[in-house]
Design an enzyme around this catalytic site. Structure first.
Site, mmCIF file in Angstrom:
data_model
loop_
_atom_site.group_PDB
_atom_site.id
_atom_site.type_symbol
_atom_site.label_atom_id
_atom_site.label_comp_id
_atom_site.label_asym_id
_atom_site.label_seq_id
_atom_site.Cartn_x
_atom_site.Cartn_y
_atom_site.Cartn_z
ATOM 1 N N HIS A 29 0.806 -1.228 0.000
ATOM 2 C CA HIS A 29 0.000 0.000 0.000
ATOM 3 C C HIS A 29 0.837 1.275 0.000
ATOM 4 O O HIS A 29 0.305 2.364 -0.113
ATOM 5 C CB HIS A 29 -0.974 0.027 1.173
ATOM 6 C CG HIS A 29 -0.314 0.293 2.493
ATOM 7 N ND1 HIS A 29 0.298 -0.683 3.229
ATOM 8 C CD2 HIS A 29 -0.152 1.446 3.184
ATOM 9 C CE1 HIS A 29 0.792 -0.164 4.322
ATOM 10 N NE2 HIS A 29 0.546 1.141 4.332
HETATM 11 C C1 UD1 Z 1 -1.986 5.247 6.164
HETATM 12 C C2 UD1 Z 1 -0.682 5.666 6.840
HETATM 13 C C3 UD1 Z 1 0.325 4.517 6.756
HETATM 14 C C4 UD1 Z 1 -0.250 3.226 7.285
HETATM 15 C C5 UD1 Z 1 -1.532 2.929 6.534
HETATM 16 C C6 UD1 Z 1 -2.162 1.660 7.074
HETATM 17 C C7 UD1 Z 1 -0.153 8.066 6.659
HETATM 18 C C8 UD1 Z 1 0.752 9.038 6.034
HETATM 19 N N1 UD1 Z 1 -0.054 6.804 6.191
HETATM 20 O O1 UD1 Z 1 -1.724 5.120 4.776
HETATM 21 O O2 UD1 Z 1 1.446 4.853 7.543
HETATM 22 O O3 UD1 Z 1 0.663 2.180 7.065
HETATM 23 O O4 UD1 Z 1 -2.433 4.020 6.709
HETATM 24 O O5 UD1 Z 1 -3.237 1.226 6.351
HETATM 25 O O6 UD1 Z 1 -0.921 8.401 7.534
HETATM 26 N N2 UD1 Z 1 -9.003 5.065 1.785
HETATM 27 C C9 UD1 Z 1 -10.208 4.430 1.549
HETATM 28 N N3 UD1 Z 1 -10.827 3.857 2.631
HETATM 29 C C10 UD1 Z 1 -10.315 3.903 3.878
HETATM 30 C C11 UD1 Z 1 -9.080 4.552 4.078
HETATM 31 C C12 UD1 Z 1 -8.438 5.126 3.016
HETATM 32 O O7 UD1 Z 1 -10.709 4.368 0.439
HETATM 33 O O8 UD1 Z 1 -10.925 3.350 4.797
HETATM 34 C C13 UD1 Z 1 -8.326 5.715 0.652
HETATM 35 C C14 UD1 Z 1 -8.228 7.218 0.872
HETATM 36 O O9 UD1 Z 1 -9.357 7.871 0.403
HETATM 37 C C15 UD1 Z 1 -6.980 7.553 0.084
HETATM 38 C C16 UD1 Z 1 -6.124 6.292 0.227
HETATM 39 O O10 UD1 Z 1 -6.990 5.242 0.611
HETATM 40 O O11 UD1 Z 1 -7.272 7.721 -1.275
HETATM 41 C C17 UD1 Z 1 -4.994 6.472 1.177
HETATM 42 O O12 UD1 Z 1 -5.456 6.726 2.492
HETATM 43 P P1 UD1 Z 1 -4.560 7.536 3.574
HETATM 44 O O13 UD1 Z 1 -5.232 7.494 4.865
HETATM 45 O O14 UD1 Z 1 -4.170 8.850 3.029
HETATM 46 O O15 UD1 Z 1 -3.206 6.745 3.682
HETATM 47 P P2 UD1 Z 1 -2.908 5.196 3.714
HETATM 48 O O16 UD1 Z 1 -2.320 4.811 2.419
HETATM 49 O O17 UD1 Z 1 -4.062 4.404 4.191
#
Ligand code: UD1
Length: 352
Positions: free
Chosen positions: A198
């Site tokens: 991820h």
């Molecule tokens: C975050 C953390 C990372 C951790 C990971 C665990 C930061 C910088 N990164 O990364 O350290 O390892 O979580 O999972 O905080 N999204 C969904 N549904 C959700 C959550 C996220 O669709 O329930 C999508 C968001 O809209 C976004 C993407 O996933 O487009 C990334 O989400 P984000 O929370 O920014 O960071 P992660 O990659 O999850």
């Protein structure tokens, strides 16, 4: 009596807060749990609260954002209101996500002391958003709970004080849940490899994702891939071809994931937490990154850092026979953390 505000928001933090929360409750210490909303899908958030019996957050800030600037800004704005209303004695933050950074920053602006669980981790790769978050949060925090000797040493090297070696709360969780996930039926036919990807350093490059998928297709085993929503989005965007031996499934619950890893031949990941869990379960791991914040897992070859093109070679390596295994504490990190919080509350509570 001390009033603690714990701020969580992303999947790994739900796991990390479970036993500290339980210990605070056991000792009658008031905890206000705040969920920033960073993770919001049921598979990424709700199921952890249900399965691990985490109390319902007192405040859910419902921050939803694709963009880090907007995400952190919204969190800071909403956390400011909550912290000013509640005025806790201390704010407890976990790990290295944007939720950790936002909570530490605004608490410090409001003059509220900050305690950091999983302090001192370093990958020394500033391209990782988590590395920048960790460094800033450790600089801000007043109390640092270090999971390993390496992390304690890292903070010493940076002249950061008020550090305590507690062990790792994720080790406490693995110890506690082992009897449950060891009894779980296997989710798939042997032999299989577990895969998670991820990190933006992988998902945000079409060429890199192509390289990873090509290498996975060259492995002869079945690969189970519980996919993060970010990864699904990027695979669709790039149109990468997923090889036929890779079975994409929804993100698993904590217990399902540990059960699945426990019976796997090998783990391939770019996650920090999963490298550590694989090590605790004694499953060889290959990490598709340039660095790791958990050098302990590299000892004796349990974990190997790999380029996508070297995946097959690294996954096929011989399983290590030597296991040191005690670097992450004795399974009582959560108790030690609450002991230290109580000790801090009973003393002069100076902010450095
Ligand atoms: C975050 C953390 C990372 C951790 C990971 C665990 C930061 C910088 N990164 O990364 O350290 O390892 O979580 O999972 O905080 N999204 C969904 N549904 C959700 C959550 C996220 O669709 O329930 C999508 C968001 O809209 C976004 C993407 O996933 O487009 C990334 O989400 P984000 O929370 O920014 O960071 P992660 O990659 O999850």
């Amino acid at each position: 009596m001390m009033r603690v505000m714990s701020v969580v928001g992303a999947r790994p933090q739900f796991v990390k807060c479970v036993l500290v929360s339980k210990e605070l409750k056991k000792r009658g210490i008031e905890e206000t749990l705040v969920h920033t909303g960073q993770h919001y899908d049921y598979e990424m958030s709700g199921q952890f609260f249900n399965d691990l019996d985490i109390p319902k957050p007192v405040h859910n800030l419902y921050v939803r954002s694709e963009h880090p600037g907007e995400q952190i800004a919204l969190m800071i704005d909403r956390l400011e209101t909550v912290m000013m209303d509640e005025l806790p004695d201390i704010v407890l933050v976990y790990g290295d996500t944007n939720s950790t950074l936002a909570a530490a920053l605004i608490a410090s602006k409001l003059g509220i002391p900050v305690a950091h669980v999983e302090a001192g981790c370093r990958s020394y790769d500033k391209k990782m958003p988590e590395e920048v978050n960790r460094v800033i949060v450790d600089y801000i925090a007043d109390l640092h709970f270090c999971p390993t000797l390496t992390t304690l040493h890292n903070l010493f090297e940076e002249n950061i004080y008020n550090t305590h070696l507690t062990g790792d709360v994720m080790k406490d969780m693995v110890d506690l849940y082992r009897p449950i996930f060891e009894c779980k039926p296997k989710i798939c036919v042997d032999p299989y490899v577990m895969l998670t990807i991820h990190r933006p350093s992988n998902t945000d490059s079409e060429a890199r994702m192509d390289g990873i998928m090509d290498s996975l297709g060259n492995l002869s085993t079945q690969i189970i891939f519980p996919a993060h929503p970010r990864t699904i989005k990027m695979l669709m965007k790039w149109g990468n071809v997923i090889p036929s031996n890779v079975q994409v499934v929804d993100p698993l619950s904590y217990i399902e994931m540990l059960g699945a890893m426990n019976y796997a031949e090998h783990v391939i990941t770019d996650s920090g937490g999963i490298q550590k869990e694989a090590y605790l379960l004694r499953i060889p791991c290959t990490t598709i990154r340039d660095t790791t914040e958990w050098p302990e897992t590299l000892q004796d070859g349990w974990n190997v850092i790999s380029e996508p093109k070297d995946l097959v070679h690294n996954v096929m390596r011989k399983k290590p026979t030597v296991y040191v295994g005690n670097q992450f504490g004795s399974g009582n990190a959560s108790t030690l953390i609450v002991d230290l919080l109580e000790e801090w509350y009973g003393t002069d509570r100076t902010i450095n």
